[in-house]
Write a protein that holds these residues in place. Structure first.
Motif, PDB file in Angstrom:
ATOM      1  N   ARG A 182      -2.307  -3.478 -14.496  1.00  0.00           N
ATOM      2  CA  ARG A 182      -2.685  -3.368 -13.338  1.00  0.00           C
ATOM      3  C   ARG A 182      -2.268  -4.860 -13.059  1.00  0.00           C
ATOM      4  NH1 ARG A 182      -8.176  -2.139 -11.530  1.00  0.00           N
ATOM      5  NH2 ARG A 182      -8.259  -1.364 -14.025  1.00  0.00           N
ATOM      6  N   ALA A 183      -1.708  -4.503 -11.167  1.00  0.00           N
ATOM      7  CA  ALA A 183      -1.234  -5.178 -10.229  1.00  0.00           C
ATOM      8  C   ALA A 183      -1.822  -6.098 -10.308  1.00  0.00           C
ATOM      9  CB  ALA A 183      -1.127  -5.089  -9.260  1.00  0.00           C
ATOM     10  N   ASN A 184      -0.795  -8.018  -9.992  1.00  0.00           N
ATOM     11  CA  ASN A 184      -2.096  -8.656 -10.108  1.00  0.00           C
ATOM     12  C   ASN A 184      -1.410  -9.205  -8.541  1.00  0.00           C
ATOM     13  OD1 ASN A 184      -2.894 -11.522 -10.070  1.00  0.00           O
ATOM     14  ND2 ASN A 184      -1.007 -12.342 -11.158  1.00  0.00           N
ATOM     15  N   ILE A 185      -2.155  -8.172  -8.001  1.00  0.00           N
ATOM     16  CA  ILE A 185      -2.656  -8.446  -6.500  1.00  0.00           C
ATOM     17  C   ILE A 185      -3.259  -9.552  -5.936  1.00  0.00           C
ATOM     18  CG2 ILE A 185      -3.271  -7.701  -4.724  1.00  0.00           C
ATOM     19  CD1 ILE A 185      -2.776  -5.106  -5.670  1.00  0.00           C
ATOM     20  N   PRO A 186      -2.896 -11.065  -5.406  1.00  0.00           N
ATOM     21  CA  PRO A 186      -3.300 -11.466  -4.209  1.00  0.00           C
ATOM     22  C   PRO A 186      -4.826 -11.272  -3.852  1.00  0.00           C
ATOM     23  CG  PRO A 186      -0.984 -11.814  -3.275  1.00  0.00           C
ATOM     24  CD  PRO A 186      -1.296 -10.086  -4.407  1.00  0.00           C
ATOM     25  N   ILE A 187      -5.818 -12.713  -3.990  1.00  0.00           N
ATOM     26  CA  ILE A 187      -6.690 -12.292  -3.287  1.00  0.00           C
ATOM     27  C   ILE A 187      -6.843 -11.794  -1.940  1.00  0.00           C
ATOM     28  CG2 ILE A 187      -9.116 -13.360  -2.890  1.00  0.00           C
ATOM     29  CD1 ILE A 187      -8.233 -15.430  -5.290  1.00  0.00           C
ATOM     30  N   GLY A 188      -7.869 -10.600  -1.212  1.00  0.00           N
ATOM     31  CA  GLY A 188      -7.136 -10.168   0.078  1.00  0.00           C
ATOM     32  C   GLY A 188      -6.469  -9.548   0.033  1.00  0.00           C
ATOM     33  N   LEU A 191      14.918  -1.952   3.421  1.00  0.00           N
ATOM     34  CA  LEU A 191      14.136  -3.101   3.170  1.00  0.00           C
ATOM     35  C   LEU A 191      14.712  -3.411   2.022  1.00  0.00           C
ATOM     36  CD1 LEU A 191      10.620  -1.650   3.454  1.00  0.00           C
ATOM     37  CD2 LEU A 191      11.889  -3.677   5.370  1.00  0.00           C
ATOM     38  N   GLY A 192      15.557  -2.580   1.401  1.00  0.00           N
ATOM     39  CA  GLY A 192      16.894  -3.210   0.063  1.00  0.00           C
ATOM     40  C   GLY A 192      15.791  -2.867  -1.111  1.00  0.00           C
ATOM     41  N   GLN A 193      16.209  -3.755  -1.648  1.00  0.00           N
ATOM     42  CA  GLN A 193      14.975  -3.992  -3.282  1.00  0.00           C
ATOM     43  C   GLN A 193      14.281  -4.581  -3.583  1.00  0.00           C
ATOM     44  OE1 GLN A 193      15.623  -0.516  -5.577  1.00  0.00           O
ATOM     45  NE2 GLN A 193      16.786   0.140  -3.664  1.00  0.00           N
ATOM     46  N   ASN A 194      14.408  -5.646  -2.700  1.00  0.00           N
ATOM     47  CA  ASN A 194      13.276  -6.416  -2.987  1.00  0.00           C
ATOM     48  C   ASN A 194      11.603  -6.508  -2.999  1.00  0.00           C
ATOM     49  OD1 ASN A 194      14.926  -7.618  -3.929  1.00  0.00           O
ATOM     50  ND2 ASN A 194      15.753  -8.915  -1.244  1.00  0.00           N
ATOM     51  N   ILE A 195      11.447  -4.841  -3.651  1.00  0.00           N
ATOM     52  CA  ILE A 195      10.092  -4.542  -2.525  1.00  0.00           C
ATOM     53  C   ILE A 195       9.273  -4.606  -3.992  1.00  0.00           C
ATOM     54  CG2 ILE A 195       9.011  -2.711  -2.060  1.00  0.00           C
ATOM     55  CD1 ILE A 195      11.205  -1.922  -0.469  1.00  0.00           C
ATOM     56  N   SER A 196       8.227  -4.644  -4.324  1.00  0.00           N
ATOM     57  CA  SER A 196       6.697  -4.294  -5.115  1.00  0.00           C
ATOM     58  C   SER A 196       6.107  -3.438  -4.935  1.00  0.00           C
ATOM     59  CB  SER A 196       6.412  -6.204  -5.945  1.00  0.00           C
ATOM     60  OG  SER A 196       5.167  -5.118  -6.933  1.00  0.00           O
ATOM     61  N   THR A 197       6.157  -2.050  -5.787  1.00  0.00           N
ATOM     62  CA  THR A 197       6.136  -0.718  -6.011  1.00  0.00           C
ATOM     63  C   THR A 197       4.077  -0.940  -6.701  1.00  0.00           C
ATOM     64  OG1 THR A 197       7.337   0.520  -4.799  1.00  0.00           O
ATOM     65  CG2 THR A 197       5.685   1.483  -5.892  1.00  0.00           C
ATOM     66  N   VAL A 198       3.344  -0.922  -6.229  1.00  0.00           N
ATOM     67  CA  VAL A 198       2.159  -1.032  -6.215  1.00  0.00           C
ATOM     68  C   VAL A 198       1.164   0.614  -6.105  1.00  0.00           C
ATOM     69  CG1 VAL A 198      -0.427  -1.541  -6.603  1.00  0.00           C
ATOM     70  CG2 VAL A 198       1.708  -2.804  -6.611  1.00  0.00           C
ATOM     71  N   CYS A 199       0.845   1.619  -7.021  1.00  0.00           N
ATOM     72  CA  CYS A 199       0.108   2.771  -7.551  1.00  0.00           C
ATOM     73  C   CYS A 199      -0.818   2.358  -7.011  1.00  0.00           C
ATOM     74  CB  CYS A 199       0.410   3.388  -8.213  1.00  0.00           C
ATOM     75  SG  CYS A 199      -0.232   5.263  -8.351  1.00  0.00           S
ATOM     76  N   LEU A 200      -1.709   3.055  -6.136  1.00  0.00           N
ATOM     77  CA  LEU A 200      -3.502   2.336  -5.794  1.00  0.00           C
ATOM     78  C   LEU A 200      -3.943   3.766  -6.586  1.00  0.00           C
ATOM     79  CD1 LEU A 200      -3.514   1.007  -1.711  1.00  0.00           C
ATOM     80  CD2 LEU A 200      -2.834  -0.348  -4.546  1.00  0.00           C
ATOM     81  N   ILE A 201      -4.964   3.450  -7.389  1.00  0.00           N
ATOM     82  CA  ILE A 201      -5.496   4.275  -7.878  1.00  0.00           C
ATOM     83  C   ILE A 201      -7.092   5.150  -6.939  1.00  0.00           C
ATOM     84  CG2 ILE A 201      -7.723   5.662  -9.740  1.00  0.00           C
ATOM     85  CD1 ILE A 201      -6.061   2.921 -11.249  1.00  0.00           C
ATOM     86  N   ASN A 202      -7.136   6.181  -6.471  1.00  0.00           N
ATOM     87  CA  ASN A 202      -7.535   6.836  -5.405  1.00  0.00           C
ATOM     88  C   ASN A 202      -7.758   8.217  -5.692  1.00  0.00           C
ATOM     89  OD1 ASN A 202      -6.079   8.035  -4.245  1.00  0.00           O
ATOM     90  ND2 ASN A 202      -5.875   6.555  -2.708  1.00  0.00           N
ATOM     91  N   SER A 235       5.158  -0.263 -11.539  1.00  0.00           N
ATOM     92  CA  SER A 235       4.945  -0.423 -12.883  1.00  0.00           C
ATOM     93  C   SER A 235       3.394  -1.643 -13.045  1.00  0.00           C
ATOM     94  CB  SER A 235       5.794  -1.143 -13.683  1.00  0.00           C
ATOM     95  OG  SER A 235       6.142  -2.492 -12.963  1.00  0.00           O
ATOM     96  N   LYS A 236       3.172  -1.378 -12.186  1.00  0.00           N
ATOM     97  CA  LYS A 236       1.958  -2.231 -11.264  1.00  0.00           C
ATOM     98  C   LYS A 236       0.468  -0.588 -10.909  1.00  0.00           C
ATOM     99  CE  LYS A 236       4.264  -6.017 -10.488  1.00  0.00           C
ATOM    100  NZ  LYS A 236       4.158  -7.016  -9.174  1.00  0.00           N
ATOM    101  N   TYR A 237      -0.681  -1.211 -11.239  1.00  0.00           N
ATOM    102  CA  TYR A 237      -1.203   0.115 -10.164  1.00  0.00           C
ATOM    103  C   TYR A 237      -2.628  -1.280  -9.876  1.00  0.00           C
ATOM    104  CZ  TYR A 237      -3.964   0.383 -14.953  1.00  0.00           C
ATOM    105  OH  TYR A 237      -4.858  -0.078 -16.040  1.00  0.00           O
ATOM    106  N   ALA A 238      -3.506  -0.345  -9.422  1.00  0.00           N
ATOM    107  CA  ALA A 238      -5.083  -1.075  -8.436  1.00  0.00           C
ATOM    108  C   ALA A 238      -5.609   0.140  -7.983  1.00  0.00           C
ATOM    109  CB  ALA A 238      -4.405  -2.294  -7.609  1.00  0.00           C
ATOM    110  N   GLU A 239      -7.201  -0.343  -8.566  1.00  0.00           N
ATOM    111  CA  GLU A 239      -8.130   0.393  -8.053  1.00  0.00           C
ATOM    112  C   GLU A 239      -8.285  -0.247  -6.652  1.00  0.00           C
ATOM    113  OE1 GLU A 239     -11.408   0.843 -10.442  1.00  0.00           O
ATOM    114  OE2 GLU A 239     -10.416   1.407 -11.934  1.00  0.00           O
ATOM    115  N   ILE A 240      -9.292   0.442  -5.277  1.00  0.00           N
ATOM    116  CA  ILE A 240      -9.112   1.102  -3.994  1.00  0.00           C
ATOM    117  C   ILE A 240     -10.653   1.702  -4.061  1.00  0.00           C
ATOM    118  CG2 ILE A 240      -7.268   0.473  -3.405  1.00  0.00           C
ATOM    119  CD1 ILE A 240      -6.721   3.037  -2.060  1.00  0.00           C
TER     120      ILE A 240
END
Length: 307
Positions: free
Chosen positions: A51-57, A275-286, A302-307
């Protein structure tokens, strides 16, 4: 353009100047320089995605959570448009050309919102060359587009001046555009270059509770997050972008993927390559994204989060 709705908008804008001062510093003219503190693009581990460690908000900053969203440092929020956004008054052109110009228009908007990206150098010239050098394009509509844009900008600029907002950073794009477009020229190439260099006032994303407290109004019909467009003008070669106080301390570029088919579109891949390679891709579960192992592989996430 001189309607009562605009005067109501400007009254709202006056309130916003005092109510969201913390937001104004994140406008295009007040952004910090690119820090370079982004994390490298992550590689999928087939059995150990977490699960992604997504900043609050961060998830609250998505204007429409059914669309892919790229979030930049300093609260800049952008949802790429992969559809054909070029003005329709043209002859037959190739699919590759359409993809290139749509991706470049996306980047032109990103670079106005977040100009310190190294890939932004010369992006205006790239877009100008794409439009002006394509032999199949009929640009006879450029003077009409130029005059329509000038009328709209001058109308908004007058409202800004009448309300003594000319020196406020929130309205810097309108002042910039008014200075840029009020020139005496009949040259279509000069007009096109000016149109490409126009900027816009960003939408501001507030959550419902902030909206209620700032404006003291009923919010029964509002979603949990609301977009406030202070002055509604998007130049012809720009796309909407937003500013979010929820992500003001965010320091990396994150690509939140909720629509895998859009992510696989050629235009989207062009934007990411810009944008190049400095991007963190997060899959959002819906309901459209399962974020299972195969889907994570397809997204190179390699990260995911629920919405």
């Amino acid at each position: 353009m001189k309607t009562e709705s605009f005067y109501r908008l400007i009254l709202v804008a006056i309130i916003m100047v005092f109510a969201v001062l913390t937001v104004s510093i994140y406008l295009p003219f007040g952004l910090n320089n690119f820090s370079g503190n982004t994390k490298p693009h992550t590689t999928l581990n087939n059995t150990n995605y977490t699960r992604a460690n997504i900043p609050i908000g961060l998830l609250s900053a998505i204007p429409k959570n059914t669309l892919n969203t790229i979030i930049f440092p300093d609260g800049v929020v952008f949802q790429p448009e992969v559809g054909y956004s070029y003005p329709q008054n043209l002859q037959q052109v190739s699919l590759m050309y359409i993809e290139n110009i749509t991706a470049t228009m996306n980047m032109n908007t990103i670079c106005d919102a977040y100009p310190s990206l190294p890939q932004c150098t010369g992006i205006n010239n790239t877009l100008y060359n794409l439009i002006s050098k394509e032999e199949n394009i009929n640009i006879s509509y450029i003077p009409v587009l130029f005059n329509e844009s000038r009328y709209e900008i001058d109308t908004l600029y007058q409202l800004v001046r009448e309300n003594n907002l000319s020196n406020d950073r929130i309205y810097a794009p309108i002042v910039h555009d008014a200075n840029l477009i009020n020139v005496n020229t009949t040259n279509s190439s000069d007009m096109l270059r000016i149109l490409i260099n126009l900027k816009q006032v960003a939408g501001v994303i507030l959550n419902k509770s902030d909206y209620i407290s700032y404006f003291n109004i009923s919010a029964q019909n509002l979603s949990n997050t609301s977009i406030i467009q202070l002055i509604n003008f998007v130049p012809p070669f720009e796309m909407p972008f937003y500013l979010s106080p929820f992500t003001q301390n965010h320091t990396e570029i994150v690509d939140l993927i909720s629509n895998q088919s859009e992510f696989n579109d050629a235009v989207y891949h062009l934007i990411i390559s810009y944008l190049g390679q400095n991007i963190s891709t997060v899959c959002l579960i819906n309901r459209n994204n399962a974020c299972d192992v195969n889907e994570m592989k397809a997204l190179n996430s390699s990260k995911y989060a629920e919405i």
